[in-house]
Enzyme design. Structure first.
Site, PDB file in Angstrom:
ATOM      1  N   ARG A  61      42.053  56.624  28.674  1.00 53.25           N
ATOM      2  CA  ARG A  61      40.908  57.560  28.801  1.00 53.25           C
ATOM      3  C   ARG A  61      40.885  58.465  30.064  1.00 53.25           C
ATOM      4  NH1 ARG A  61      37.421  55.157  31.047  1.00 53.25           N
ATOM      5  NH2 ARG A  61      38.498  53.297  31.301  1.00 53.25           N
ATOM      6  N   LYS A 202      34.515  53.931  23.640  1.00 52.64           N
ATOM      7  CA  LYS A 202      33.811  53.856  25.210  1.00 52.64           C
ATOM      8  C   LYS A 202      32.706  54.907  25.244  1.00 52.64           C
ATOM      9  CE  LYS A 202      35.785  50.314  27.266  1.00 52.64           C
ATOM     10  NZ  LYS A 202      36.456  49.451  26.538  1.00 52.64           N
ATOM     11  N   HIS A 222      30.521  44.203  29.284  1.00 54.94           N
ATOM     12  CA  HIS A 222      31.989  44.616  29.025  1.00 54.94           C
ATOM     13  C   HIS A 222      32.589  43.293  29.064  1.00 54.94           C
ATOM     14  CE1 HIS A 222      35.999  46.493  30.162  1.00 54.94           C
ATOM     15  NE2 HIS A 222      35.813  46.640  29.026  1.00 54.94           N
ATOM     16  N   SER A 240      40.046  46.088  32.516  1.00 55.36           N
ATOM     17  CA  SER A 240      41.274  46.217  31.505  1.00 55.36           C
ATOM     18  C   SER A 240      42.449  45.498  31.990  1.00 55.36           C
ATOM     19  CB  SER A 240      41.457  47.981  31.621  1.00 55.36           C
ATOM     20  OG  SER A 240      42.453  48.104  30.392  1.00 55.36           O
ATOM     21  N   LYS A 244      40.899  40.039  28.379  1.00 52.36           N
ATOM     22  CA  LYS A 244      39.513  39.873  27.299  1.00 52.36           C
ATOM     23  C   LYS A 244      40.046  39.381  25.685  1.00 52.36           C
ATOM     24  CE  LYS A 244      37.531  43.621  28.427  1.00 52.36           C
ATOM     25  NZ  LYS A 244      38.502  44.139  29.295  1.00 52.36           N
ATOM     26  N   THR A 245      40.784  40.349  25.557  1.00 50.15           N
ATOM     27  CA  THR A 245      41.359  40.429  23.929  1.00 50.15           C
ATOM     28  C   THR A 245      42.298  39.186  23.851  1.00 50.15           C
ATOM     29  OG1 THR A 245      40.831  42.736  23.863  1.00 50.15           O
ATOM     30  CG2 THR A 245      42.475  41.749  22.141  1.00 50.15           C
ATOM     31  N   ASP A 259      35.359  43.282  23.199  1.00 45.31           N
ATOM     32  CA  ASP A 259      35.384  43.941  24.254  1.00 45.31           C
ATOM     33  C   ASP A 259      33.867  44.397  24.678  1.00 45.31           C
ATOM     34  OD1 ASP A 259      36.827  45.660  26.166  1.00 45.31           O
ATOM     35  OD2 ASP A 259      36.045  47.202  24.923  1.00 45.31           O
ATOM     36  N   ARG A 324      48.794  50.314  22.062  1.00 47.63           N
ATOM     37  CA  ARG A 324      47.598  49.574  21.637  1.00 47.63           C
ATOM     38  C   ARG A 324      47.619  49.515  20.107  1.00 47.63           C
ATOM     39  NH1 ARG A 324      43.006  48.031  24.889  1.00 47.63           N
ATOM     40  NH2 ARG A 324      43.453  48.904  26.902  1.00 47.63           N
TER      41      ARG A 324
HETATM   42  P1  ATP Z   1      40.959  46.188  27.807  1.00 46.80           P
HETATM   43  O1  ATP Z   1      39.651  46.186  28.435  1.00 46.80           O
HETATM   44  O2  ATP Z   1      41.960  47.334  28.291  1.00 46.80           O
HETATM   45  O3  ATP Z   1      40.921  46.046  26.442  1.00 46.80           O
HETATM   46  P2  ATP Z   1      41.685  43.260  28.138  1.00 46.80           P
HETATM   47  O4  ATP Z   1      40.751  42.782  29.164  1.00 46.80           O
HETATM   48  O5  ATP Z   1      41.315  42.948  26.678  1.00 46.80           O
HETATM   49  O6  ATP Z   1      41.874  44.916  28.485  1.00 46.80           O
HETATM   50  P3  ATP Z   1      44.301  42.271  27.252  1.00 46.80           P
HETATM   51  O7  ATP Z   1      44.469  43.383  26.371  1.00 46.80           O
HETATM   52  O8  ATP Z   1      43.903  40.986  26.868  1.00 46.80           O
HETATM   53  O9  ATP Z   1      43.261  42.923  28.229  1.00 46.80           O
HETATM   54  O10 ATP Z   1      45.449  42.338  28.102  1.00 46.80           O
HETATM   55  C1  ATP Z   1      45.951  41.192  28.865  1.00 46.80           C
HETATM   56  C2  ATP Z   1      47.363  41.370  28.991  1.00 46.80           C
HETATM   57  O11 ATP Z   1      48.132  40.603  29.946  1.00 46.80           O
HETATM   58  C3  ATP Z   1      48.268  41.232  27.636  1.00 46.80           C
HETATM   59  O12 ATP Z   1      49.169  41.821  27.460  1.00 46.80           O
HETATM   60  C4  ATP Z   1      48.793  39.692  27.789  1.00 46.80           C
HETATM   61  O13 ATP Z   1      49.921  39.302  27.042  1.00 46.80           O
HETATM   62  C5  ATP Z   1      49.005  39.719  29.471  1.00 46.80           C
HETATM   63  N1  ATP Z   1      49.050  38.404  30.065  1.00 46.80           N
HETATM   64  C6  ATP Z   1      49.938  37.926  30.755  1.00 46.80           C
HETATM   65  N2  ATP Z   1      49.809  36.606  31.329  1.00 46.80           N
HETATM   66  C7  ATP Z   1      48.612  36.447  30.940  1.00 46.80           C
HETATM   67  C8  ATP Z   1      47.276  35.341  31.159  1.00 46.80           C
HETATM   68  N3  ATP Z   1      47.859  34.426  32.129  1.00 46.80           N
HETATM   69  N4  ATP Z   1      46.171  35.411  30.738  1.00 46.80           N
HETATM   70  C9  ATP Z   1      46.051  36.564  30.067  1.00 46.80           C
HETATM   71  N5  ATP Z   1      46.672  37.490  29.589  1.00 46.80           N
HETATM   72  C10 ATP Z   1      48.000  37.659  30.118  1.00 46.80           C
HETATM   73 MN    MN Z   2      40.819  44.411  25.160  1.00 42.63          MN
END
Ligand code: ATP
Ligand code: MN
Length: 534
Positions: A61, A202, A222, A240, A244-245, A259, A324
């Protein structure tokens, strides 16, 4: 391939948008959009079956190019500033007309969809895309109306998305050639100069973050959400990259969404969307099986490196770290069918603390919960260039400031009220570093983070002893099933205890500095949730 066979459009692009002489493809199937993208040379098929595309110059973004039209609806309610930058209504009309002229005569991809899975909040979206894969993204990410619903579909909001259009900042009032502008009077998200698909999701998220609290008494969040076998909902807030995902995809719990959610006055939590948008950097089937297996026909991979045999190298970040995949939520096995849950029983705040200071799991008092929600802390790991090892603290109110048009305290007050009514447990989870800061320590093992969350959800931390963090005052469990004892207290994971204390103070100071602008709004209970240090 014969297109448009199934649906007849009931509207005119010219009457509704002003777009003249366009060749409209309405409501194409994902298979059709996949194939057209490949035929146009805009994508290739990975051997998983997914479509792999490049979003172009923008692979993320552009928050500095996000504007909100300042009008009767927004002028008094939006928290104007660097995040929510005002845009002049007349300038919007001029730019809109330019984009419409640009799109006129082109082949366009139009789709009707909706957001907000709870039927009381359903908001219809009609999107016009210049590119077929952008339209497939909308199929994946928004909710999909059935055929009968399309017959008399009236859009509430519209997205006009022209990635190859370029604005002229001097004339158009934008900062650059790219822009994402929300107009609440006209109910249009106007996006140009960028092909990054996340701008569309978004953009609509930001619109809902204004509409739901001001008009529908619903808290937009969020966060990701899932539900256990007993129907217990859990939600996961975080900026980010905090997880979360990743952490919401849990085979033992039904996914509500990854999300964006709303928490209603009727005590439901509903997904805004109908799909997931997961990071795929360093993705492996072993670590993240659900996400890995969701990458199949219908999914779109963005900005990944793929060889001529269709193999994706998930470790390759030569285009971007922010690689992504988007896929419709039914690509995940265990999904909550209506994407609606009940009041949450547990709330997790996720942070990726690259200083290695915060405990991997701790329990928050209501005051601490409000303090940490308003702070919205995570850390950004500085560039990957040699020698630059210092992470940077990053504070983003409500764990999502770029998408929150109102003052953060409006969301925080709603959340505090709802948490009190629902009697939820609130946990802070550090998915970031342990054993030292970035460069010295390591990221917490995903399997431990999953275990900690799981044990909290099962209620297995109810009867264990807790100790309090000296500076942050957080309550850290002294034991947690399936997690080695030594990772639970961050100081114990550092070799150099003085270095830990110094880093903890340093981080506490960043929290304090960031919070200054909110102190006038915070009561004693919230201020008691702040870190304490000399
Ligand atoms: P966005 O808002 O950008 O979608 P998000 O909060 O969904 O972000 P994720 O896509 O879940 O974030 O990214 C977390 C990243 O961190 C992943 O690539 C995951 O493999 C990595 N990671 C490494 N260690 C951990 C951990 N202990 N817990 C969670 N994620 C981890
Ligand atoms: Mn996510």
């Amino acid at each position: 391939m014969e297109l448009n066979s199934q649906f007849t459009k009931t509207f005119s692009l010219e009457k509704e948008f002003g777009i003249k002489n366009a060749k409209m493809h309405y409501q194409l199937s994902p298979e059709e959009l996949h194939e057209i993208s490949i035929n146009k040379g805009q994508g290739v098929e990975a051997n998983s079956g997914a479509l792999a595309i490049n979003t172009g110059k923008f692979t993320g973004r552009a928050p500095k190019d996000r504007f909100i039209v300042k009008d009767e609806i927004t002028k008094d309610d939006v928290w104007w500033g660097k995040v929510n930058m005002p845009f002049d209504p007349d300038k919007f009309d001029n730019l809109y007309n330019k984009v419409i002229d640009y799109l006129s005569g082109k082949e366009l991809f139009v789709r009707d969809s909706y957001v907000c899975a709870d039927k009381n909040y359903r908001t219809n979206i009609r999107v016009v895309n210049e590119h077929p894969w952008s339209n497939l993204f909308c199929y994946n990410m928004f909710l999909r109306p059935d055929n009968s619903e399309l017959a008399n579909f009236t859009p509430d909001w519209k997205i006009v998305n022209a990635p190859d259009f370029q604005a002229d900042p001097e004339i158009d009032g934008t900062r650059s050639k790219n822009f994402a502008i929300l107009n609440f009077t006209k109910k249009i998200a106007l996006i140009g100069g960028t092909g990054y698909t996340g701008e569309m999701k978004k953009g609509i998220f930001s619109a809902l973050n204004f509409i739901l609290p001001t008009q529908k008494n619903t808290l937009p969040m969020h966060c990701s959400a899932n539900v256990g076998e007993d129907g217990d909902t859990a939600i996961f807030f975080g900026l980010s990259g905090t997880g979360k995902t990743t952490l919401s995809a849990d085979p033992s719990r039904k996914l509500i969404g990854d999300d964006e959610h709303g928490w209603t006055k009727e005590n439901t939590v509903f997904n805004f969307e109908g799909g997931c948008y997961a990071k795929v950097i360093d993705l492996t089937e072993e670590k993240e099986p659900d996400i890995y297996r969701a990458i199949k026909k219908g999914a779109i991979l963005e900005n990944v490196i793929i060889d001529d045999k269709g193999n994706v190298d998930f470790e390759d970040d030569s285009i971007t770290q922010n690689t992504r995949v988007s896929y419709p939520i039914h690509h995940i096995d265990n999904v909550q069918p209506n994407l609606v849950g009940e009041n949450p029983k547990n709330i997790f705040f996720l942070t990726a603390d690259a200083f290695g200071v915060l405990p991997p799991i701790s329990k928050l008092t209501p005051g601490q919960a409000a303090y940490h929600f308003i702070s919205g802390y995570t850390a950004k790991v500085a560039g990957t260039e040699a020698g630059i090892n210092e992470p940077v603290p990053s504070f983003s109110a409500c764990f999502g400031a770029p998408f929150m048009p109102l003052h953060p305290t409006r969301y925080a007050e709603m959340l505090s009220d709802k948490m009190r009514e629902a009697g939820v447990n609130v946990w802070l989870i550090n998915t970031g570093w342990t054993g030292g800061p970035y460069g010295t320590g390591n990221r917490m093992k995903l399997k431990y983070t999953r275990a900690m969350i799981n044990e909290a959800l099962l209620g297995n931390l109810k009867n264990v002893d807790f100790e309090q963090h000296e500076i942050f005052g957080l309550h850290m469990p002294k034991e947690c099933p399936n997690v080695p004892l030594e990772v639970l207290n961050p100081k114990k994971t550092w070799k150099d205890k003085d270095a830990y204390d110094a880093k903890a103070k340093h981080l506490a100071k960043s929290f304090k500095d960031n919070f200054e602008k909110f102190e006038a709004y915070a009561n004693d209970e919230i201020m008691a949730g702040a870190p304490k240090f000399e």
